[in-house]
Design a protein around this motif. Sequence first.
Motif, PDB file in Angstrom:
ATOM      1  N   ALA A 116       4.703  40.896  11.224  1.00  0.00           N
ATOM      2  CA  ALA A 116       5.817  40.007  10.946  1.00  0.00           C
ATOM      3  C   ALA A 116       6.623  40.379   9.783  1.00  0.00           C
ATOM      4  O   ALA A 116       6.145  41.040   8.824  1.00  0.00           O
ATOM      5  CB  ALA A 116       5.263  38.627  10.648  1.00  0.00           C
ATOM      6  N   GLY A 117       7.650  39.952   9.770  1.00  0.00           N
ATOM      7  CA  GLY A 117       8.788  40.164   8.626  1.00  0.00           C
ATOM      8  C   GLY A 117       8.433  39.119   7.395  1.00  0.00           C
ATOM      9  O   GLY A 117       7.997  38.145   7.824  1.00  0.00           O
TER      10      GLY A 117
ATOM     11  N   ASP B 133      17.213  37.030  10.019  1.00  0.00           N
ATOM     12  CA  ASP B 133      15.900  36.837   9.481  1.00  0.00           C
ATOM     13  C   ASP B 133      16.021  37.281   7.903  1.00  0.00           C
ATOM     14  O   ASP B 133      16.815  38.185   7.503  1.00  0.00           O
ATOM     15  CB  ASP B 133      14.932  37.312  10.036  1.00  0.00           C
ATOM     16  CG  ASP B 133      14.508  38.595  10.444  1.00  0.00           C
ATOM     17  OD1 ASP B 133      13.735  39.207  11.004  1.00  0.00           O
ATOM     18  OD2 ASP B 133      15.626  39.183   9.979  1.00  0.00           O
ATOM     19  N   MET B 134      15.091  36.789   7.168  1.00  0.00           N
ATOM     20  CA  MET B 134      14.960  37.035   5.737  1.00  0.00           C
ATOM     21  C   MET B 134      16.490  37.001   4.929  1.00  0.00           C
ATOM     22  O   MET B 134      16.655  37.720   3.859  1.00  0.00           O
ATOM     23  CB  MET B 134      14.468  38.429   5.304  1.00  0.00           C
ATOM     24  CG  MET B 134      13.094  38.373   5.523  1.00  0.00           C
ATOM     25  SD  MET B 134      12.398  38.152   7.300  1.00  0.00           S
ATOM     26  CE  MET B 134      12.679  39.847   7.982  1.00  0.00           C
TER      27      MET B 134
ATOM     28  N   ARG C 295      10.108  45.525  17.568  1.00  0.00           N
ATOM     29  CA  ARG C 295       9.377  46.041  16.287  1.00  0.00           C
ATOM     30  C   ARG C 295       8.685  47.258  16.374  1.00  0.00           C
ATOM     31  O   ARG C 295       8.044  47.864  17.416  1.00  0.00           O
ATOM     32  CB  ARG C 295       8.218  45.092  16.094  1.00  0.00           C
ATOM     33  CG  ARG C 295       8.632  43.441  16.239  1.00  0.00           C
ATOM     34  CD  ARG C 295       9.341  43.034  14.810  1.00  0.00           C
ATOM     35  NE  ARG C 295      10.123  41.781  15.108  1.00  0.00           N
ATOM     36  CZ  ARG C 295       9.884  40.417  14.266  1.00  0.00           C
ATOM     37  NH1 ARG C 295       8.792  40.668  13.462  1.00  0.00           N
ATOM     38  NH2 ARG C 295      10.091  39.263  14.567  1.00  0.00           N
TER      39      ARG C 295
ATOM     40  N   HIS D 122       3.681  30.956  15.177  1.00  0.00           N
ATOM     41  CA  HIS D 122       5.082  30.629  15.909  1.00  0.00           C
ATOM     42  C   HIS D 122       4.580  29.717  16.926  1.00  0.00           C
ATOM     43  O   HIS D 122       5.184  29.829  18.052  1.00  0.00           O
ATOM     44  CB  HIS D 122       5.718  31.953  16.080  1.00  0.00           C
ATOM     45  CG  HIS D 122       6.474  32.312  15.137  1.00  0.00           C
ATOM     46  ND1 HIS D 122       7.507  33.468  15.250  1.00  0.00           N
ATOM     47  CD2 HIS D 122       6.400  32.242  13.690  1.00  0.00           C
ATOM     48  CE1 HIS D 122       7.926  33.576  14.030  1.00  0.00           C
ATOM     49  NE2 HIS D 122       7.253  32.879  13.066  1.00  0.00           N
TER      50      HIS D 122
ATOM     51  N   GLU E  59      13.324  32.711   8.511  1.00  0.00           N
ATOM     52  CA  GLU E  59      12.872  32.636  10.011  1.00  0.00           C
ATOM     53  C   GLU E  59      14.064  33.451  10.845  1.00  0.00           C
ATOM     54  O   GLU E  59      13.878  34.133  11.578  1.00  0.00           O
ATOM     55  CB  GLU E  59      12.584  31.449  10.611  1.00  0.00           C
ATOM     56  CG  GLU E  59      11.276  30.830  10.107  1.00  0.00           C
ATOM     57  CD  GLU E  59       9.879  32.040  10.508  1.00  0.00           C
ATOM     58  OE1 GLU E  59      10.031  33.008  11.053  1.00  0.00           O
ATOM     59  OE2 GLU E  59       8.902  31.518  10.279  1.00  0.00           O
TER      60      GLU E  59
HETATM   61  O1  HGY Z   1      10.270  37.184  12.755  1.00  0.00           O
HETATM   62  C1  HGY Z   1       9.554  37.607  12.029  1.00  0.00           C
HETATM   63  O2  HGY Z   1       8.673  38.441  11.899  1.00  0.00           O
HETATM   64  C2  HGY Z   1       9.327  36.397  10.697  1.00  0.00           C
HETATM   65  O3  HGY Z   1       8.415  35.350  11.433  1.00  0.00           O
HETATM   66  N1  HGY Z   1      10.387  36.075  10.284  1.00  0.00           N
END
Ligand code: HGY
Length: 428
Positions: A373-374, A151-152, A304, A400, A144
């Motif tokens: 989303a990522g 993130d990731m 995004r 979320h 997250e």
């Molecule tokens: O932020 C996003 O898109 C994912 O929830 N990490």
Amino acid sequence: MSDLRTRAAAGQTLTVDGTRLWDTLMELAKIGAYHDAGTGLVGVNRQSLTDEDAAGRRLVIGWMKAAGLEVTIDEIGNIFGRRTGTEPGLAPVLVGSHIDSVATAGAFDGCLGVLGALEVVRSLDDAGISTARPIVVAAWTEEEGVRFGTDMLGSAVAAGRLALDYAYDLIDEEGTRFGDELVRIGFQGPQPVRLDPPYAYVECHIEQGPVLAREGYEVGVVTGVQAISWQKVTLHGRAAHAGTTPTELRVDAGLAAAQIVVKVREMVDSGRYGRLRATVGHLTASPGLPSVVPDRAELTVDLRNPDDARMAAAEAELAAFLDLLPGAQPGLRVDVKRMAKTSAVPFDESVQDAIAAAAADLGHDTMRLMSGAGHDAQEMTAIAPTAMIFVRGEYDGISHNPREYSTLEACAAGIDVLATTVLRLASQ
Ligand code: HGY
Ligand code: MN
Ligand code: MN
């Protein structure tokens, strides 16, 4: 695109025990559970490297071991559970997601992919099936990014996009260092973090949007992930008396922050940047007192866009706007810090086709859609043919948010598709 060809064993399908899957989802959701005043629901707050995350990790590791998996933990705390194959030297099929959450989460984001992968393993065992390739279940660290700002993170370091030391030195809002927290919770593992490329990577995730529900599907094949840009903006003004200070003498950090919030929404509404989405998720003004003009404001800007060129143009317009702010309030200082940035990522066509074929053989119609989303899968594309399965979300796919929800049936359908896809890939 990989030249991965899907030579599926004709008609070979595998279905899972949806109730057993569901029970594990609900069990994991108890860790980090909280009463959400806004919704009146029980939400999940299991942010990475907290005690709650550590408890969730231990629960999942217990389930991995109970499923006969060989568990390893790497230098950034990524957890891997390995099911051996009849040809153990072959590159494995990697399948997983994350169990860390945002502060206002539901039970499905990430967890469906990790617990679904575990359910695939249990179902292979129930069916007495062994595969040529090993199968590895992964639970990635800090997907997250909400605690340490990138993130990731775990999957990006494993795939080589980010350095381990960069990750270790990230700090949270309290100034706690990522590397220290990882040691504190006992999850700095011995396994070198750079991952040997798997044969393929497949991830199942709740869609977190309204598309599948609106189009009438339970399962979707994900074509890729849109570009992500995270920046932190800190505005330095001057504290002053709210009553005596004439407007022209103010250096109001709060005003500048509000102007940025309005600006990014204007950029979205203008249509200049196609399907741009913008969110100011974090916004604080200090000293936060009614009679003091704010001398400092902090905010995050999450942009995004499915199109990299339009993302770059949007970032450029925002940067130009930030540069002009001091002109409107002499004395204002604007600091910008890059938190995260990833390009739009297409998923591998042949893995997408394998997923679609598996779904069709299981009797599920599917549509192809891009992810808003990522996901960790976007990092895995750098080292292996990769694609994702989406499971429809209810209530317009809200996520979320503790209202995030999918049905047992839809989750089981998605994990059936995952199981069949993984079985076929691991049999190649
Ligand atoms: O932020 C996003 O898109 C994912 O929830 N990490
Ligand atoms: Mn997720
Ligand atoms: Mn998420």
